[in-house]
Motif scaffolding. Structure first.
Motif, short mmCIF file in Angstrom:
data_model
loop_
_atom_site.label_atom_id
_atom_site.label_comp_id
_atom_site.label_asym_id
_atom_site.label_seq_id
_atom_site.Cartn_x
_atom_site.Cartn_y
_atom_site.Cartn_z
N ASP A 98 0.84 -1.19 0.00
CA ASP A 98 0.00 0.00 0.00
C ASP A 98 0.87 1.24 0.00
O ASP A 98 2.05 1.19 0.35
CB ASP A 98 -0.91 0.01 1.23
CG ASP A 98 -2.15 0.88 1.04
OD1 ASP A 98 -2.36 1.41 -0.08
OD2 ASP A 98 -2.91 1.04 2.01
N ILE A 99 0.26 2.34 -0.39
CA ILE A 99 0.90 3.65 -0.37
C ILE A 99 -0.11 4.62 0.23
O ILE A 99 -1.30 4.53 -0.06
CB ILE A 99 1.26 4.13 -1.79
CG1 ILE A 99 2.17 3.13 -2.48
CG2 ILE A 99 1.91 5.51 -1.75
CD1 ILE A 99 2.34 3.40 -3.95
N VAL A 100 0.36 5.55 1.04
CA VAL A 100 -0.51 6.57 1.61
C VAL A 100 0.12 7.94 1.36
O VAL A 100 1.29 8.16 1.69
CB VAL A 100 -0.71 6.37 3.13
CG1 VAL A 100 -1.59 7.47 3.70
CG2 VAL A 100 -1.29 5.00 3.43
N ARG A 101 -0.64 8.83 0.75
CA ARG A 101 -0.19 10.21 0.59
C ARG A 101 -0.52 10.94 1.88
O ARG A 101 -1.70 11.02 2.27
CB ARG A 101 -0.88 10.88 -0.60
CG ARG A 101 -0.37 12.30 -0.86
CD ARG A 101 -1.13 12.94 -1.99
NE ARG A 101 -1.16 12.06 -3.14
CZ ARG A 101 -0.61 12.32 -4.31
NH1 ARG A 101 0.00 13.46 -4.49
NH2 ARG A 101 -0.70 11.46 -5.31
N ILE A 102 0.47 11.44 2.56
CA ILE A 102 0.29 12.04 3.87
C ILE A 102 -0.64 13.25 3.82
O ILE A 102 -1.53 13.39 4.66
CB ILE A 102 1.65 12.41 4.49
CG1 ILE A 102 2.47 11.14 4.75
CG2 ILE A 102 1.47 13.23 5.76
CD1 ILE A 102 3.90 11.39 5.17
N ARG A 103 -0.47 14.13 2.84
CA ARG A 103 -1.23 15.37 2.78
C ARG A 103 -2.73 15.13 2.66
O ARG A 103 -3.53 15.77 3.35
CB ARG A 103 -0.75 16.22 1.59
CG ARG A 103 -1.52 17.52 1.39
CD ARG A 103 -0.94 18.35 0.25
NE ARG A 103 -0.84 17.64 -1.01
CZ ARG A 103 -1.82 17.52 -1.90
NH1 ARG A 103 -3.01 18.06 -1.68
NH2 ARG A 103 -1.64 16.85 -3.04
N THR A 104 -3.14 14.18 1.81
CA THR A 104 -4.57 14.00 1.53
C THR A 104 -5.17 12.73 2.13
O THR A 104 -6.38 12.60 2.19
CB THR A 104 -4.81 13.95 0.01
OG1 THR A 104 -4.11 12.82 -0.51
CG2 THR A 104 -4.35 15.22 -0.67
N GLY A 105 -4.31 11.80 2.52
CA GLY A 105 -4.81 10.54 3.03
C GLY A 105 -5.16 9.54 1.93
O GLY A 105 -5.64 8.45 2.22
N GLU A 106 -4.94 9.90 0.66
CA GLU A 106 -5.21 8.98 -0.44
C GLU A 106 -4.36 7.75 -0.30
O GLU A 106 -3.23 7.82 0.19
CB GLU A 106 -4.89 9.64 -1.79
CG GLU A 106 -5.79 10.81 -2.15
CD GLU A 106 -5.27 11.54 -3.37
OE1 GLU A 106 -6.02 11.59 -4.37
OE2 GLU A 106 -4.14 12.06 -3.32
N THR A 107 -4.89 6.61 -0.75
CA THR A 107 -4.14 5.36 -0.67
C THR A 107 -4.09 4.67 -2.03
O THR A 107 -4.83 5.02 -2.94
CB THR A 107 -4.76 4.39 0.37
OG1 THR A 107 -6.09 4.09 -0.06
CG2 THR A 107 -4.78 5.00 1.76
N GLY A 108 -3.23 3.67 -2.12
CA GLY A 108 -3.12 2.88 -3.35
C GLY A 108 -2.62 3.69 -4.52
O GLY A 108 -1.83 4.62 -4.36
N GLU A 109 -3.09 3.34 -5.73
CA GLU A 109 -2.62 3.99 -6.95
C GLU A 109 -2.93 5.48 -6.97
O GLU A 109 -2.22 6.26 -7.59
CB GLU A 109 -3.21 3.30 -8.18
CG GLU A 109 -2.61 1.94 -8.43
CD GLU A 109 -3.08 1.32 -9.73
OE1 GLU A 109 -3.68 2.03 -10.57
OE2 GLU A 109 -2.84 0.12 -9.91
N ALA A 110 -3.98 5.91 -6.27
CA ALA A 110 -4.32 7.33 -6.21
C ALA A 110 -3.22 8.13 -5.50
O ALA A 110 -3.06 9.33 -5.72
CB ALA A 110 -5.65 7.53 -5.51
#
Length: 112
Positions: A98-110
């Motif tokens: 998994d991946i998490v964008r810290i700023r927005t909380g988006e996960t996965g490919e997003a």
């Protein structure tokens, strides 16, 4: 999702970076690293004295991509980083859970 780590010669960075940008890669991490492979370092002359250089300076590029882009990224790095001489480097491909964008909380490919 795949994480691609490539150890390359420093003078090849701009060529690899530009080629990855051309195929749509928008972000990467570059780290200065040192190491050795089969060449086991080398000896340099400085002011008449010999110095054993055990660790060769290299760059590590890290890129996270979708599964569909992984093969294209690997082939692009090979094409642009290859000199045909010893010490061209290695590419490591790992699967990411998994991946998490810290700023927005988006996960996965997003989050890529």
């Amino acid at each position: 999702m795949k994480k691609i780590e490539a150890i390359i010669k420093p003078f090849k960075l701009d060529e690899v970076k530009d080629a990855l940008n051309d195929i749509g890669i928008q972000g990467m991490t570059v780290t200065e690293v040192k190491g050795f492979g089969r060449q086991k370092g080398h000896v340099e002359l400085y002011r008449g004295a010999e110095y054993d250089i055990a660790f060769i300076p290299k760059l590590k590029i890290e890129v996270v991509v979708t599964d569909t882009m992984a093969e294209k990224v690997v082939s692009t790095i090979i094409e642009k980083a290859k000199t045909g001489k010893i010490g061209d480097g290695k590419i490591f491909v790992s699967t990411l859970e998994d991946i998490v964008r810290i700023r927005t909380g988006e996960t996965g490919e997003a989050a890529i």
